[in-house]
Write an enzyme that holds these catalytic residues in place. Structure first.
Site, PDB file in Angstrom:
ATOM      1  N   TYR A   1      60.544   6.735  90.253  1.00 36.64           N
ATOM      2  CA  TYR A   1      60.891   7.052  88.964  1.00 36.64           C
ATOM      3  C   TYR A   1      59.457   6.800  88.230  1.00 36.64           C
ATOM      4  O   TYR A   1      58.550   6.139  88.538  1.00 36.64           O
ATOM      5  CB  TYR A   1      61.815   6.036  88.602  1.00 36.64           C
ATOM      6  CG  TYR A   1      61.690   4.476  88.240  1.00 36.64           C
ATOM      7  CD1 TYR A   1      61.343   3.641  89.643  1.00 36.64           C
ATOM      8  CD2 TYR A   1      61.450   3.845  87.281  1.00 36.64           C
ATOM      9  CE1 TYR A   1      61.027   2.462  89.750  1.00 36.64           C
ATOM     10  CE2 TYR A   1      61.191   2.257  87.194  1.00 36.64           C
ATOM     11  CZ  TYR A   1      60.804   1.773  88.510  1.00 36.64           C
ATOM     12  OH  TYR A   1      60.743   0.463  88.298  1.00 36.64           O
TER      13      TYR A   1
ATOM     14  N   GLU B   1      52.691  -9.952  91.886  1.00 36.77           N
ATOM     15  CA  GLU B   1      52.800  -9.414  90.423  1.00 36.77           C
ATOM     16  C   GLU B   1      54.438 -10.073  90.110  1.00 36.77           C
ATOM     17  O   GLU B   1      54.696 -10.881  90.821  1.00 36.77           O
ATOM     18  CB  GLU B   1      53.144  -7.792  90.488  1.00 36.77           C
ATOM     19  CG  GLU B   1      54.034  -7.092  91.478  1.00 36.77           C
ATOM     20  CD  GLU B   1      53.988  -5.655  91.350  1.00 36.77           C
ATOM     21  OE1 GLU B   1      53.646  -5.138  90.388  1.00 36.77           O
ATOM     22  OE2 GLU B   1      54.866  -5.260  92.423  1.00 36.77           O
TER      23      GLU B   1
ATOM     24  N   LYS C   1      56.054   3.931  93.218  1.00 41.54           N
ATOM     25  CA  LYS C   1      57.229   3.339  92.168  1.00 41.54           C
ATOM     26  C   LYS C   1      58.553   4.080  92.421  1.00 41.54           C
ATOM     27  O   LYS C   1      59.082   4.745  92.109  1.00 41.54           O
ATOM     28  CB  LYS C   1      56.782   3.883  90.662  1.00 41.54           C
ATOM     29  CG  LYS C   1      57.298   3.257  89.692  1.00 41.54           C
ATOM     30  CD  LYS C   1      56.670   3.436  88.358  1.00 41.54           C
ATOM     31  CE  LYS C   1      57.581   2.835  86.963  1.00 41.54           C
ATOM     32  NZ  LYS C   1      57.868   1.315  87.060  1.00 41.54           N
TER      33      LYS C   1
ATOM     34  N   LEU D   1      52.592  -2.845  91.882  1.00 42.26           N
ATOM     35  CA  LEU D   1      52.478  -1.520  91.113  1.00 42.26           C
ATOM     36  C   LEU D   1      51.309  -1.348  90.276  1.00 42.26           C
ATOM     37  O   LEU D   1      50.891  -2.408  89.506  1.00 42.26           O
ATOM     38  CB  LEU D   1      53.722  -1.240  90.392  1.00 42.26           C
ATOM     39  CG  LEU D   1      53.727   0.046  89.730  1.00 42.26           C
ATOM     40  CD1 LEU D   1      54.015   1.318  90.786  1.00 42.26           C
ATOM     41  CD2 LEU D   1      54.655   0.092  88.350  1.00 42.26           C
TER      42      LEU D   1
HETATM   43  N1  PDD Z   1      58.304  -1.535  85.419  1.00 43.44           N
HETATM   44  N2  PDD Z   1      55.217  -3.980  88.593  1.00 43.44           N
HETATM   45  C1  PDD Z   1      56.274  -3.528  88.691  1.00 43.44           C
HETATM   46  C2  PDD Z   1      57.188  -3.953  90.096  1.00 43.44           C
HETATM   47  C3  PDD Z   1      57.023  -2.966  87.635  1.00 43.44           C
HETATM   48  O1  PDD Z   1      58.275  -2.431  87.880  1.00 43.44           O
HETATM   49  C4  PDD Z   1      56.181  -2.601  86.531  1.00 43.44           C
HETATM   50  C5  PDD Z   1      56.840  -1.774  85.480  1.00 43.44           C
HETATM   51  C6  PDD Z   1      54.928  -2.907  86.334  1.00 43.44           C
HETATM   52  C7  PDD Z   1      54.172  -2.783  85.083  1.00 43.44           C
HETATM   53  O2  PDD Z   1      53.907  -1.198  84.940  1.00 43.44           O
HETATM   54  P1  PDD Z   1      53.490  -0.565  83.510  1.00 43.44           P
HETATM   55  O3  PDD Z   1      52.714  -1.342  82.920  1.00 43.44           O
HETATM   56  O4  PDD Z   1      53.086   0.804  84.034  1.00 43.44           O
HETATM   57  O5  PDD Z   1      55.134  -0.482  83.044  1.00 43.44           O
HETATM   58  C8  PDD Z   1      54.526  -3.625  87.341  1.00 43.44           C
HETATM   59  C9  PDD Z   1      58.957  -0.616  84.462  1.00 43.44           C
HETATM   60  C10 PDD Z   1      58.584  -0.959  83.276  1.00 43.44           C
HETATM   61  C11 PDD Z   1      60.414  -0.554  85.001  1.00 43.44           C
HETATM   62  O6  PDD Z   1      61.054  -0.751  86.091  1.00 43.44           O
HETATM   63  O7  PDD Z   1      61.393  -0.211  84.129  1.00 43.44           O
END
Ligand code: PDD
Length: 277
Positions: A32, A177, A145, A201
């Site tokens: 996703y 994280e 992701k 991620l």
């Molecule tokens: N989540 N690490 C994980 C495990 C995440 O699921 C996310 C983002 C991030 C941050 O990535 P970004 O800055 O590109 O949003 C780091 C999204 C927002 C979600 O699962 O809805």
């Protein structure tokens, strides 16, 4: 949210249906992407398209759309939904086949879905949050992701049961994280965040914050830090597309510094908000 892009069509959300034999449903065999839109403009579109491509490549799905096609889908959804600020959610699974079989057939037709939700970009004084330090029980390819998020969900449930906003995860004492965000600490005016390896991620908010910090001549280090360094930090914050930058005032029972939003975090929040318009 009313309209769903599904396999080439735009359908009302109550009519958007997929097979119970979809591998996303049976095996969480899919990926996703989550992309913010500010004032009608997709934020870091090229980077999100690249990460989408990387996730598809990592699990062996041929990209169903080019970045230009995705942009057209996004613009169509924006115009129909009449949204200025929104979050675009994209999900692609390997597709459906009967009977259930762990090993997919070659050349399956992926299931492709996207929709928008309204988004209110964070504004006003940031409120520091409490997070819980938990062991990272997830798999070893957190750079993908993937929609296989059971580990993340169990960790979120555990953290929220103890009154934490988000878990902050560690493997053998090294911070990785959050369950849906990246983490940073500030120590002696230096910004430190774990490297974008296979254990996290590569958040695009993380990347943008690193760029903003470098542009503001803040010293930056992409290096793993320990739980001891976390507790001794001058500042701590989390980043994600939907939350941007959130200061962390407390980890478990420990207050970080004085528990307030620190000056480097405050500066980065201001730079971030200025950069999104
Ligand atoms: N989540 N690490 C994980 C495990 C995440 O699921 C996310 C983002 C991030 C941050 O990535 P970004 O800055 O590109 O949003 C780091 C999204 C927002 C979600 O699962 O809805």
């Amino acid at each position: 949210m009313s309209l769903i892009y599904l396999n080439g069509d735009y359908v009302p959300h109550e009519q958007a249906k997929i097979s119970v034999f979809d591998r996303g449903f049976l095996f969480a065999d899919g990926i996703y992407e989550v992309l913010p839109v500010y004032q009608g403009q997709p934020f870091m579109l090229a980077e999100h398209m690249q990460r989408l491509h990387n996730s598809l490549h990592a699990i062996g799905i041929t990209p169903p759309h080019s970045p230009a096609e995705w942009e057209a889908i996004l613009r169509h959804l924006l115009s129909i939904e009449q949204l200025d600020n929104a979050i675009l959610y994209i999900q692609i699974t390997r597709g459906a086949e009967f009977p259930r079989n762990h090993l997919p057939s070659p050349n399956m037709q992926p299931t492709v879905m996207a929709y928008l939700v309204p988004f209110t970009p964070p504004a006003g004084e940031p409120t520091p949050v409490k997070v819980e330090l938990l062991e990272d029980i997830r798999w070893l390819r957190c750079d993908i992701k993937s929609v296989s998020l059971l580990g993340n969900i169990l960790l979120k449930l555990q953290s929220s049961a103890s009154g934490g906003q988000e878990p902050i995860l560690h493997r053998a004492g090294r911070i990785t994280e959050g369950a849906s965000c990246n983490y940073f600490i500030v120590k002696d005016n230096e910004l430190i965040t774990p490297p974008a390896d296979e254990l996290i991620l590569a958040g695009l908010t993380r990347q943008h914050v690193l760029n903003l910090a470098r542009g503001a001549h803040i010293k930056v280090r992409e290096q793993a830090f320990s739980t001891a360094e976390l507790f001794a930090a001058d500042e701590c914050f989390m980043t994600s597309a939907t939350r941007e930058i959130i200061p962390v005032g407390q980890v478990g029972n420990e207050i970080i510094a004085d528990g307030h939003c620190g000056p480097v975090t405050q500066q980065l929040i201001e730079l971030f908000r200025a950069s999104r318009s």
